[in-house]
Design a protein around this motif. Structure first.
Motif, short mmCIF file in Angstrom:
data_model
loop_
_atom_site.label_atom_id
_atom_site.label_comp_id
_atom_site.label_asym_id
_atom_site.label_seq_id
_atom_site.Cartn_x
_atom_site.Cartn_y
_atom_site.Cartn_z
N LEU A 41 0.80 -1.23 0.00
CA LEU A 41 0.00 0.00 0.00
C LEU A 41 0.83 1.27 0.00
CD1 LEU A 41 -2.87 1.17 0.11
CD2 LEU A 41 -2.72 1.08 2.60
N GLN A 42 2.02 1.24 0.61
CA GLN A 42 2.74 2.49 0.81
C GLN A 42 3.12 3.19 -0.50
OE1 GLN A 42 3.64 -0.54 2.05
NE2 GLN A 42 5.86 -0.73 2.24
N MET A 94 -12.67 -1.93 1.00
CA MET A 94 -13.25 -3.20 0.56
C MET A 94 -12.39 -4.39 0.97
SD MET A 94 -16.14 -2.51 -0.81
CE MET A 94 -16.48 -4.06 -1.64
N VAL A 95 -11.07 -4.28 0.83
CA VAL A 95 -10.22 -5.45 1.11
C VAL A 95 -9.94 -5.64 2.60
CG1 VAL A 95 -9.13 -5.30 -1.16
CG2 VAL A 95 -8.03 -4.19 0.81
N THR A 96 -10.35 -4.67 3.43
CA THR A 96 -10.09 -4.80 4.88
C THR A 96 -11.38 -4.98 5.68
OG1 THR A 96 -10.07 -2.38 5.15
CG2 THR A 96 -7.95 -3.47 4.76
N THR A 97 -12.49 -5.26 5.02
CA THR A 97 -13.74 -5.45 5.76
C THR A 97 -13.76 -6.77 6.51
OG1 THR A 97 -14.76 -6.33 3.73
CG2 THR A 97 -15.11 -3.99 4.24
N ARG A 98 -12.97 -7.74 6.05
CA ARG A 98 -12.94 -9.06 6.68
C ARG A 98 -11.59 -9.29 7.34
NH1 ARG A 98 -13.66 -12.81 1.75
NH2 ARG A 98 -13.15 -14.36 3.36
N GLY A 99 -11.58 -10.18 8.36
CA GLY A 99 -10.31 -10.57 8.96
C GLY A 99 -10.18 -10.32 10.45
N SER A 118 -9.74 -11.26 2.82
CA SER A 118 -10.13 -11.09 1.41
C SER A 118 -9.13 -11.78 0.50
CB SER A 118 -10.18 -9.59 1.07
OG SER A 118 -8.89 -9.01 1.13
N GLY A 119 -9.61 -12.11 -0.70
CA GLY A 119 -8.75 -12.79 -1.66
C GLY A 119 -7.52 -11.97 -2.01
N PHE A 120 -7.68 -10.65 -2.11
CA PHE A 120 -6.53 -9.80 -2.44
C PHE A 120 -5.44 -9.92 -1.39
CE2 PHE A 120 -4.20 -5.84 -1.86
CZ PHE A 120 -3.68 -5.64 -3.12
N LEU A 121 -5.81 -9.85 -0.10
CA LEU A 121 -4.81 -9.95 0.96
C LEU A 121 -4.20 -11.34 1.01
CD1 LEU A 121 -6.36 -7.90 3.91
CD2 LEU A 121 -4.49 -7.26 2.40
N ARG A 122 -5.01 -12.37 0.83
CA ARG A 122 -4.46 -13.73 0.86
C ARG A 122 -3.45 -13.92 -0.27
NH1 ARG A 122 -9.86 -15.39 1.45
NH2 ARG A 122 -9.79 -16.38 -0.62
N LEU A 223 -1.57 -6.16 8.81
CA LEU A 223 -1.73 -5.28 7.64
C LEU A 223 -3.10 -4.62 7.65
CD1 LEU A 223 -0.23 -7.29 4.63
CD2 LEU A 223 0.62 -5.15 5.57
N ARG A 224 -4.12 -5.43 7.90
CA ARG A 224 -5.49 -4.92 7.91
C ARG A 224 -5.65 -3.80 8.93
NH1 ARG A 224 -9.98 -6.14 11.14
NH2 ARG A 224 -12.00 -5.80 10.10
N LYS A 225 -5.13 -4.01 10.12
CA LYS A 225 -5.25 -3.02 11.18
C LYS A 225 -4.54 -1.72 10.79
CE LYS A 225 -4.29 -2.41 16.13
NZ LYS A 225 -3.71 -3.07 17.35
N THR A 226 -3.35 -1.84 10.24
CA THR A 226 -2.57 -0.66 9.85
C THR A 226 -3.22 0.05 8.67
OG1 THR A 226 -0.54 -1.76 10.58
CG2 THR A 226 -0.29 0.14 9.14
N TRP A 227 -3.69 -0.71 7.69
CA TRP A 227 -4.32 -0.11 6.51
C TRP A 227 -5.58 0.65 6.89
CZ3 TRP A 227 -4.09 -3.66 1.57
CH2 TRP A 227 -2.75 -3.93 1.29
#
Length: 269
Positions: A41-42, A94-99, A118-122, A223-227
């Protein structure tokens, strides 16, 4: 007209200054110890921030020095930057709604499952080549070693609010039934069939659970938490940028209207 140009230039200064929190967010993401192992992301954030900075400078020059073509470039360029930033904000949301993590009986810390994300993160941790590089990065840190210096008793460790990476990479899954010796050394599993990670655990301090799916999930949770934190800053900046852009459009339109009337009056004098 001069006043209008000065107003436009001042507004464009605000637009340029709004690039600072965006660039700062990208730099902050790049310097997160656990997340530096996955460079995703950075760079888009930094690129958009630099783009807004450059477009803002063009707008300042066009506003203060009355260069209409540069102001048009600014209006078009800033609109593109706003669209890109808005798309990035929506994408991150969208990619951080799950997890979210799962509670464990008699434990304060949470544990994480790879399929929850999400599939993108996996995909960021999928594949032996990708994970080998990430694993080497994680194992080179002191994330797990520091736990041994902090927690000496089993109950203290079980009551610890571990980070997602600490929970996923530094210990075996709780359902395996390993016996605690210290935070990174566990023996005598009760049920090795409970999870594939039960067999992946290794007391070698360079291995631990770095090959576990739980470690991948813990990294993605971090990653999700930071994003999500970064996205809050991006959303606030995006709203401010849209407001500044709309004010700039109004000021530019008023300036053009003023110029038309001035020429019209000159034609009758």
């Amino acid at each position: 007209m001069a006043l209008s140009n000065n107003v436009i230039g001042a507004i464009n200064c605000l637009a340029m200054l709004l690039s600072i929190p965006i660039i700062g967010t990208g730099i902050w993401l790049a310097n997160q110890a656990e997340n530096s192992c996955v460079s995703v992301l950075q760079w888009p954030v930094i690129v958009i921030g630099v783009g807004i900075l450059i477009v803002g400078i063009i707008g300042i020059v066009g506003g203060f020095w009355r260069v209409a073509p540069l102001l048009i470039v600014y209006l078009i360029g800033m609109l593109v930057m706003i669209i890109l930033l808005g798309a990035l904000v929506v994408f991150v949301f969208m990619v951080t709604t799950r997890g979210s993590g799962h509670p464990v009986p008699s434990r304060v810390y949470l544990e994480y499952h790879l399929e929850d994300f999400s599939g993108f993160l996996r995909h960021r941790v999928h594949g032996p080549f990708k994970w080998a590089r990430i694993k080497a990065c994680l194992s080179s840190t002191d994330i797990c070693a520091e736990l041994n210096q902090t927690y000496h008793m089993a109950q203290d460790f079980f009551n610890a609010p571990l980070s997602p990476v600490e929970s996923g990479c530094c210990k075996p899954p709780t359902e395996c039934g390993y016996t605690f010796i210290n935070p990174t050394y566990w023996i005598s599993p009760i049920n090795t069939a409970a999870d594939i990670d039960c067999l992946a655990w290794n007391n070698d301090q360079s291995e631990l659970c770095y090959s576990c799916d739980s470690c991948k999930a813990g990294l993605l949770a971090s990653l999700r938490k930071t994003w999500r934190k970064a996205n809050v800053i991006l959303i606030i900046t995006l709203i401010a940028l849209i407001c500044v852009y709309l004010i700039g459009c109004c000021a530019f339109r008023n300036a053009k209207t003023e110029e038309i009337f001035r020429r019209y009056k000159q034609g009758y004098t």
